[in-house]
Design a protein around this motif. Sequence first.
Motif, PDB file in Angstrom:
ATOM      1  N   THR A  11       0.849  -1.185   0.000  1.00  0.00           N
ATOM      2  CA  THR A  11       0.000   0.000   0.000  1.00  0.00           C
ATOM      3  C   THR A  11       0.886   1.237   0.000  1.00  0.00           C
ATOM      4  OG1 THR A  11      -1.775  -1.138   1.201  1.00  0.00           O
ATOM      5  CG2 THR A  11      -1.813   1.267   1.199  1.00  0.00           C
ATOM      6  N   TYR A  12       0.806   2.006  -1.075  1.00  0.00           N
ATOM      7  CA  TYR A  12       1.589   3.233  -1.232  1.00  0.00           C
ATOM      8  C   TYR A  12       0.641   4.397  -1.525  1.00  0.00           C
ATOM      9  CZ  TYR A  12       5.443  -0.096  -1.943  1.00  0.00           C
ATOM     10  OH  TYR A  12       6.360  -1.113  -1.813  1.00  0.00           O
ATOM     11  N   THR A  13       1.148   5.600  -1.461  1.00  0.00           N
ATOM     12  CA  THR A  13       0.363   6.783  -1.815  1.00  0.00           C
ATOM     13  C   THR A  13       0.956   7.444  -3.052  1.00  0.00           C
ATOM     14  OG1 THR A  13       1.667   8.209  -0.346  1.00  0.00           O
ATOM     15  CG2 THR A  13      -0.328   7.208   0.569  1.00  0.00           C
ATOM     16  N   GLY A  14       0.107   8.187  -3.765  1.00  0.00           N
ATOM     17  CA  GLY A  14       0.555   8.886  -4.960  1.00  0.00           C
ATOM     18  C   GLY A  14      -0.488   9.872  -5.427  1.00  0.00           C
ATOM     19  N   ASN A  15      -0.128  10.675  -6.397  1.00  0.00           N
ATOM     20  CA  ASN A  15      -1.021  11.685  -6.952  1.00  0.00           C
ATOM     21  C   ASN A  15      -1.587  11.200  -8.284  1.00  0.00           C
ATOM     22  OD1 ASN A  15      -0.206  13.257  -4.780  1.00  0.00           O
ATOM     23  ND2 ASN A  15       1.299  14.412  -5.982  1.00  0.00           N
ATOM     24  N   THR A  16      -2.896  11.238  -8.406  1.00  0.00           N
ATOM     25  CA  THR A  16      -3.544  10.840  -9.654  1.00  0.00           C
ATOM     26  C   THR A  16      -4.054  12.061 -10.394  1.00  0.00           C
ATOM     27  OG1 THR A  16      -5.706  10.569  -8.579  1.00  0.00           O
ATOM     28  CG2 THR A  16      -4.268   8.636  -8.658  1.00  0.00           C
ATOM     29  N   THR A  17      -4.076  11.946 -11.724  1.00  0.00           N
ATOM     30  CA  THR A  17      -4.584  13.017 -12.580  1.00  0.00           C
ATOM     31  C   THR A  17      -5.613  12.413 -13.523  1.00  0.00           C
ATOM     32  OG1 THR A  17      -2.455  14.174 -12.504  1.00  0.00           O
ATOM     33  CG2 THR A  17      -3.990  14.797 -14.258  1.00  0.00           C
ATOM     34  N   ALA A  18      -6.772  13.052 -13.621  1.00  0.00           N
ATOM     35  CA  ALA A  18      -7.837  12.532 -14.478  1.00  0.00           C
ATOM     36  C   ALA A  18      -7.327  12.319 -15.895  1.00  0.00           C
ATOM     37  CB  ALA A  18      -9.018  13.500 -14.480  1.00  0.00           C
ATOM     38  N   VAL A  68      -3.198   9.857  -2.698  1.00  0.00           N
ATOM     39  CA  VAL A  68      -4.221   8.820  -2.718  1.00  0.00           C
ATOM     40  C   VAL A  68      -3.602   7.499  -2.258  1.00  0.00           C
ATOM     41  CG1 VAL A  68      -5.817   7.508  -4.165  1.00  0.00           C
ATOM     42  CG2 VAL A  68      -5.431   9.948  -4.601  1.00  0.00           C
ATOM     43  N   SER A  69      -4.286   6.800  -1.369  1.00  0.00           N
ATOM     44  CA  SER A  69      -3.818   5.490  -0.923  1.00  0.00           C
ATOM     45  C   SER A  69      -4.177   4.439  -1.978  1.00  0.00           C
ATOM     46  CB  SER A  69      -4.449   5.123   0.422  1.00  0.00           C
ATOM     47  OG  SER A  69      -4.007   3.854   0.846  1.00  0.00           O
ATOM     48  N   ILE A  70      -3.156   3.737  -2.468  1.00  0.00           N
ATOM     49  CA  ILE A  70      -3.357   2.744  -3.520  1.00  0.00           C
ATOM     50  C   ILE A  70      -2.785   1.410  -3.054  1.00  0.00           C
ATOM     51  CG2 ILE A  70      -2.906   2.132  -5.923  1.00  0.00           C
ATOM     52  CD1 ILE A  70      -2.417   5.110  -6.466  1.00  0.00           C
ATOM     53  N   THR A  71      -3.579   0.375  -3.188  1.00  0.00           N
ATOM     54  CA  THR A  71      -3.131  -0.972  -2.839  1.00  0.00           C
ATOM     55  C   THR A  71      -2.763  -1.714  -4.114  1.00  0.00           C
ATOM     56  OG1 THR A  71      -4.530  -1.065  -0.870  1.00  0.00           O
ATOM     57  CG2 THR A  71      -3.766  -3.160  -1.764  1.00  0.00           C
ATOM     58  N   PHE A  72      -1.538  -2.201  -4.144  1.00  0.00           N
ATOM     59  CA  PHE A  72      -1.038  -2.966  -5.284  1.00  0.00           C
ATOM     60  C   PHE A  72      -0.979  -4.440  -4.876  1.00  0.00           C
ATOM     61  CE2 PHE A  72       0.611   1.314  -5.735  1.00  0.00           C
ATOM     62  CZ  PHE A  72       0.385   1.597  -7.080  1.00  0.00           C
ATOM     63  N   SER A  73      -1.793  -5.276  -5.529  1.00  0.00           N
ATOM     64  CA  SER A  73      -1.862  -6.704  -5.202  1.00  0.00           C
ATOM     65  C   SER A  73      -1.301  -7.533  -6.350  1.00  0.00           C
ATOM     66  CB  SER A  73      -3.311  -7.118  -4.939  1.00  0.00           C
ATOM     67  OG  SER A  73      -3.855  -6.440  -3.836  1.00  0.00           O
ATOM     68  N   LYS A  74      -0.466  -8.493  -6.017  1.00  0.00           N
ATOM     69  CA  LYS A  74       0.083  -9.377  -7.043  1.00  0.00           C
ATOM     70  C   LYS A  74      -0.976 -10.388  -7.444  1.00  0.00           C
ATOM     71  CE  LYS A  74       4.158 -12.237  -8.091  1.00  0.00           C
ATOM     72  NZ  LYS A  74       4.660 -11.361  -9.180  1.00  0.00           N
ATOM     73  N   VAL A  75      -1.294 -10.436  -8.743  1.00  0.00           N
ATOM     74  CA  VAL A  75      -2.338 -11.335  -9.234  1.00  0.00           C
ATOM     75  C   VAL A  75      -1.846 -12.237 -10.363  1.00  0.00           C
ATOM     76  CG1 VAL A  75      -4.229  -9.805  -8.561  1.00  0.00           C
ATOM     77  CG2 VAL A  75      -3.211  -9.583 -10.838  1.00  0.00           C
ATOM     78  N   LEU A  76      -0.651 -11.984 -10.891  1.00  0.00           N
ATOM     79  CA  LEU A  76      -0.077 -12.818 -11.939  1.00  0.00           C
ATOM     80  C   LEU A  76       1.173 -13.496 -11.390  1.00  0.00           C
ATOM     81  CD1 LEU A  76      -0.312 -10.471 -15.067  1.00  0.00           C
ATOM     82  CD2 LEU A  76      -1.971 -12.168 -14.282  1.00  0.00           C
ATOM     83  N   PHE A  89       1.287  -6.759 -10.923  1.00  0.00           N
ATOM     84  CA  PHE A  89       0.471  -6.204  -9.841  1.00  0.00           C
ATOM     85  C   PHE A  89      -0.715  -5.427 -10.397  1.00  0.00           C
ATOM     86  CE2 PHE A  89       4.257  -7.168  -7.519  1.00  0.00           C
ATOM     87  CZ  PHE A  89       3.864  -7.331  -6.201  1.00  0.00           C
ATOM     88  N   MET A  90      -1.839  -5.535  -9.680  1.00  0.00           N
ATOM     89  CA  MET A  90      -3.036  -4.774  -9.999  1.00  0.00           C
ATOM     90  C   MET A  90      -3.206  -3.666  -8.975  1.00  0.00           C
ATOM     91  SD  MET A  90      -6.910  -6.251 -10.591  1.00  0.00           S
ATOM     92  CE  MET A  90      -6.374  -7.300 -11.948  1.00  0.00           C
ATOM     93  N   ALA A  91      -3.676  -2.484  -9.429  1.00  0.00           N
ATOM     94  CA  ALA A  91      -3.830  -1.313  -8.566  1.00  0.00           C
ATOM     95  C   ALA A  91      -5.294  -1.098  -8.204  1.00  0.00           C
ATOM     96  CB  ALA A  91      -3.280  -0.071  -9.261  1.00  0.00           C
ATOM     97  N   VAL A  92      -5.545  -0.850  -6.914  1.00  0.00           N
ATOM     98  CA  VAL A  92      -6.892  -0.569  -6.423  1.00  0.00           C
ATOM     99  C   VAL A  92      -6.824   0.613  -5.475  1.00  0.00           C
ATOM    100  CG1 VAL A  92      -8.849  -1.444  -5.102  1.00  0.00           C
ATOM    101  CG2 VAL A  92      -7.575  -3.002  -6.596  1.00  0.00           C
ATOM    102  N   GLY A  93      -7.692   1.607  -5.682  1.00  0.00           N
ATOM    103  CA  GLY A  93      -7.729   2.759  -4.785  1.00  0.00           C
ATOM    104  C   GLY A  93      -8.136   4.024  -5.508  1.00  0.00           C
ATOM    105  N   GLY A  94      -8.715   4.986  -4.761  1.00  0.00           N
ATOM    106  CA  GLY A  94      -9.119   6.256  -5.342  1.00  0.00           C
ATOM    107  C   GLY A  94     -10.075   6.065  -6.499  1.00  0.00           C
TER     108      GLY A  94
END
Length: 308
Positions: A71-78, A130-138, A96-101
């Motif tokens: 779980t990391y944080t970062g800035n997102t832009t539309a 933004v808090s983003i969770t990166f989960s390994k799925v592959l 990894f797949m990203a989930v958050g915001g």
Amino acid sequence: MANSTILSLVQTTLQAMGVATYGNPSTVIGNTNQDVVQTLALVNIAGDEAAREFDWESATKQHNFTATFYTYTGNTTADSTSVTSMSSIANLDATFMAVGGSIPQDTFVVSVSGTTAVLNRAPTSTASTVSITFSKVLFAVASDFDRLVDRTNWDKTKHWEMLGPRTPQEREWLRSGYISTGPRIRWWKMGGYFSIWPPLGATEELSYEYQSKYWVLVTAAATPAPTKQSFTVDTDTCIFPDSMMRALIRYKYFEAKGFDATSLAIKYQEQLDLAKAHDAGGRTLSMAARASDLLIGWGQIPDSGYGS
């Protein structure tokens, strides 16, 4: 398990067939005699074919792996696929797949560099930290992976069988539909990876059994597990019984020379069938099978006295 080397197998079999001039070669690997070269090639081809037509116990392996997350944080832009000013990009890659915001469902990491992570789909809004969770799925399969053993896929953390393999239609429904998550893990093989759904956002231990493509053993190996897909040293052995291998050599030799190999084909098939039947034992099948009571049932209730 067979313990005769490829050199011994070729020597005894060719001598039994009455091959005089080269029937007792001092070496098989590296031998320049065309018939010895051909015999080795035939054995390697036929051995590989036999390894693929049955789940041999010596070539069955369990693969344990871990679904990790960060779980990391970062800035997102539309409408921009770049997440900037990341608190960290450690250990992230395209598995990894990203989930958050406002990150859409089914969004993967494409690449990471510096403090930026590039996604394959753009967030729908602009936000900072933004808090983003990166989960390994592959998950990459083992280097000797040939095929999965059916219904051995388990979530060891939750003690549940993973459900799959999902069809292309089912997995697209999971990735794109509104109701796409639940307590059970779904899985499928795609693009050379073992894939799971949904992204867990947790660390879980997973496993499955698979058939190795290796069937040749190194004589001096510490374990009886095969480590090669063909004979490369005169002292190599294999997982198949000697009787099956000698029948194989006779059959393939005669067939390659254009002789009538009908009886030899039957003999080889008999030895192959015996090897399969004797490989790992078999279950006793009941002619009047009845499901047992896993919990308390009528069979555990006494006739009387249960009220006192």
